[in-house]
Design a protein around this motif. Structure first.
Motif, mmCIF file in Angstrom:
data_model
loop_
_atom_site.group_PDB
_atom_site.id
_atom_site.type_symbol
_atom_site.label_atom_id
_atom_site.label_comp_id
_atom_site.label_asym_id
_atom_site.label_seq_id
_atom_site.Cartn_x
_atom_site.Cartn_y
_atom_site.Cartn_z
ATOM 1 N N GLY A 146 0.821 -1.212 0.000
ATOM 2 C CA GLY A 146 0.000 0.000 0.000
ATOM 3 C C GLY A 146 0.849 1.252 0.000
ATOM 4 O O GLY A 146 0.623 2.172 -0.786
ATOM 5 N N VAL A 147 1.846 1.296 0.854
ATOM 6 C CA VAL A 147 2.738 2.452 0.934
ATOM 7 C C VAL A 147 3.549 2.600 -0.356
ATOM 8 O O VAL A 147 3.731 3.699 -0.867
ATOM 9 C CB VAL A 147 3.674 2.342 2.157
ATOM 10 C CG1 VAL A 147 4.729 3.423 2.141
ATOM 11 C CG2 VAL A 147 2.873 2.404 3.456
ATOM 12 N N LEU A 148 4.017 1.482 -0.899
ATOM 13 C CA LEU A 148 4.851 1.524 -2.104
ATOM 14 C C LEU A 148 4.119 2.055 -3.334
ATOM 15 O O LEU A 148 4.752 2.399 -4.323
ATOM 16 C CB LEU A 148 5.411 0.136 -2.414
ATOM 17 C CG LEU A 148 6.638 -0.254 -1.619
ATOM 18 C CD1 LEU A 148 6.993 -1.707 -1.875
ATOM 19 C CD2 LEU A 148 7.812 0.654 -1.947
ATOM 20 N N ALA A 149 2.807 2.150 -3.276
ATOM 21 C CA ALA A 149 2.059 2.720 -4.400
ATOM 22 C C ALA A 149 2.240 4.232 -4.476
ATOM 23 O O ALA A 149 1.945 4.849 -5.494
ATOM 24 C CB ALA A 149 0.585 2.373 -4.285
ATOM 25 N N ALA A 150 2.749 4.839 -3.401
ATOM 26 C CA ALA A 150 3.012 6.287 -3.406
ATOM 27 C C ALA A 150 4.158 6.591 -4.361
ATOM 28 O O ALA A 150 4.998 5.733 -4.640
ATOM 29 C CB ALA A 150 3.356 6.772 -2.000
ATOM 30 N N ASP A 151 4.195 7.810 -4.850
ATOM 31 C CA ASP A 151 5.268 8.237 -5.749
ATOM 32 C C ASP A 151 6.531 8.594 -4.984
ATOM 33 O O ASP A 151 7.625 8.580 -5.539
ATOM 34 C CB ASP A 151 4.815 9.449 -6.567
ATOM 35 C CG ASP A 151 3.596 9.121 -7.410
ATOM 36 O OD1 ASP A 151 3.672 8.188 -8.223
ATOM 37 O OD2 ASP A 151 2.564 9.779 -7.231
ATOM 38 N N CYS A 152 6.365 8.933 -3.728
ATOM 39 C CA CYS A 152 7.495 9.302 -2.882
ATOM 40 C C CYS A 152 7.105 8.978 -1.439
ATOM 41 O O CYS A 152 5.956 9.193 -1.041
ATOM 42 C CB CYS A 152 7.809 10.782 -3.039
ATOM 43 S SG CYS A 152 9.328 11.271 -2.217
ATOM 44 N N ILE A 153 8.048 8.468 -0.669
ATOM 45 C CA ILE A 153 7.792 8.082 0.717
ATOM 46 C C ILE A 153 8.781 8.817 1.610
ATOM 47 O O ILE A 153 9.989 8.777 1.363
ATOM 48 C CB ILE A 153 7.962 6.558 0.890
ATOM 49 C CG1 ILE A 153 7.007 5.820 -0.052
ATOM 50 C CG2 ILE A 153 7.739 6.150 2.332
ATOM 51 C CD1 ILE A 153 7.356 4.366 -0.257
ATOM 52 N N TYR A 154 8.246 9.482 2.619
ATOM 53 C CA TYR A 154 9.090 10.203 3.566
ATOM 54 C C TYR A 154 9.040 9.510 4.918
ATOM 55 O O TYR A 154 7.972 9.208 5.427
ATOM 56 C CB TYR A 154 8.617 11.654 3.731
ATOM 57 C CG TYR A 154 8.845 12.491 2.516
ATOM 58 C CD1 TYR A 154 10.075 13.095 2.289
ATOM 59 C CD2 TYR A 154 7.837 12.678 1.573
ATOM 60 C CE1 TYR A 154 10.298 13.865 1.159
ATOM 61 C CE2 TYR A 154 8.055 13.440 0.439
ATOM 62 C CZ TYR A 154 9.274 14.028 0.238
ATOM 63 O OH TYR A 154 9.498 14.784 -0.885
ATOM 64 N N LEU A 155 10.207 9.266 5.492
ATOM 65 C CA LEU A 155 10.318 8.731 6.839
ATOM 66 C C LEU A 155 11.167 9.704 7.652
ATOM 67 O O LEU A 155 11.945 10.462 7.083
ATOM 68 C CB LEU A 155 10.930 7.340 6.812
ATOM 69 C CG LEU A 155 9.991 6.329 6.131
ATOM 70 C CD1 LEU A 155 10.581 5.869 4.833
ATOM 71 C CD2 LEU A 155 9.672 5.182 7.024
ATOM 72 N N GLN A 156 11.042 9.678 8.962
ATOM 73 C CA GLN A 156 11.664 10.708 9.793
ATOM 74 C C GLN A 156 13.182 10.669 9.837
ATOM 75 O O GLN A 156 13.812 11.699 9.962
ATOM 76 C CB GLN A 156 11.106 10.643 11.215
ATOM 77 C CG GLN A 156 9.738 11.235 11.321
ATOM 78 C CD GLN A 156 9.373 11.543 12.754
ATOM 79 O OE1 GLN A 156 9.960 11.025 13.696
ATOM 80 N NE2 GLN A 156 8.401 12.398 12.923
ATOM 81 N N THR A 157 13.766 9.499 9.774
ATOM 82 C CA THR A 157 15.224 9.422 9.875
ATOM 83 C C THR A 157 15.764 8.449 8.822
ATOM 84 O O THR A 157 15.024 7.641 8.261
ATOM 85 C CB THR A 157 15.681 8.916 11.267
ATOM 86 O OG1 THR A 157 15.306 7.547 11.403
ATOM 87 C CG2 THR A 157 15.099 9.755 12.398
#
Length: 155
Positions: free
Chosen positions: A110-121
């Motif tokens: 589900g998350v990988l369908a995003a065009d860009c993924i931001y994580l805090q660190t």
């Protein structure tokens, strides 16, 4: 709210993200009820976005673990936005912990369908890439994951 937030989010994902061992194993029927509620809430958000008639000029930002499968649902909408970005504002667990959740692969896809993924660190980003590699068999680097259809998602 009971099955989605109080159930799946707080009894399944929250402990996982904080490296807590679940106090008890949920019986199968309750687990499936929580998962169904989680999917339904994400679908409700997708339906609301669809009613907005999103187009190629729009950008959708999805935030946190409550909506991890929403990016994939958005990509299935007839009117799609230009970009879907996912921001995960919590600790992202290691693959050893993530694999304990039966729905881990669905959440990652589900998350990988995003065009860009931001994580805090950077370490959380490494955990995410490692989860995608170890649980989904995908190739990844310190800055991206290559999806099954060949797209590269920056992390």
């Amino acid at each position: 709210a009971r099955g989605h937030y109080e159930g799946f989010c707080k009894e399944r994902i929250w402990p996982l993200l904080h490296y807590e061992i679940w106090e008890r194993v949920l019986e199968y029927e309750k687990e499936m009820t929580y998962w169904a509620a989680y999917k339904q809430v994400n679908q409700t958000f997708a339906a609301a976005l669809e009613s907005m008639n999103l187009g190629p000029q729009d950008i959708v930002l999805v935030i946190d673990y409550h909506l991890m499968i929403l990016p994939a649902m958005i990509k299935q909408l007839p009117s799609r936005p230009k970009h879907v970005t996912f921001y995960f504002k919590r600790v992202f667990p290691s693959s050893e912990y993530m694999r304990c959740l039966p729905q881990a692969q669905d959440l990652l896809r589900g998350v990988l369908a995003a065009d860009c993924i931001y994580l805090q660190t950077e370490s959380y980003a490494r955990h995410f890439v490692s989860c995608c590699s170890r649980l989904l068999g995908l190739e990844g680097s310190a800055a991206a994951v290559e999806t099954a259809d060949g797209d590269t998602v920056p992390v």
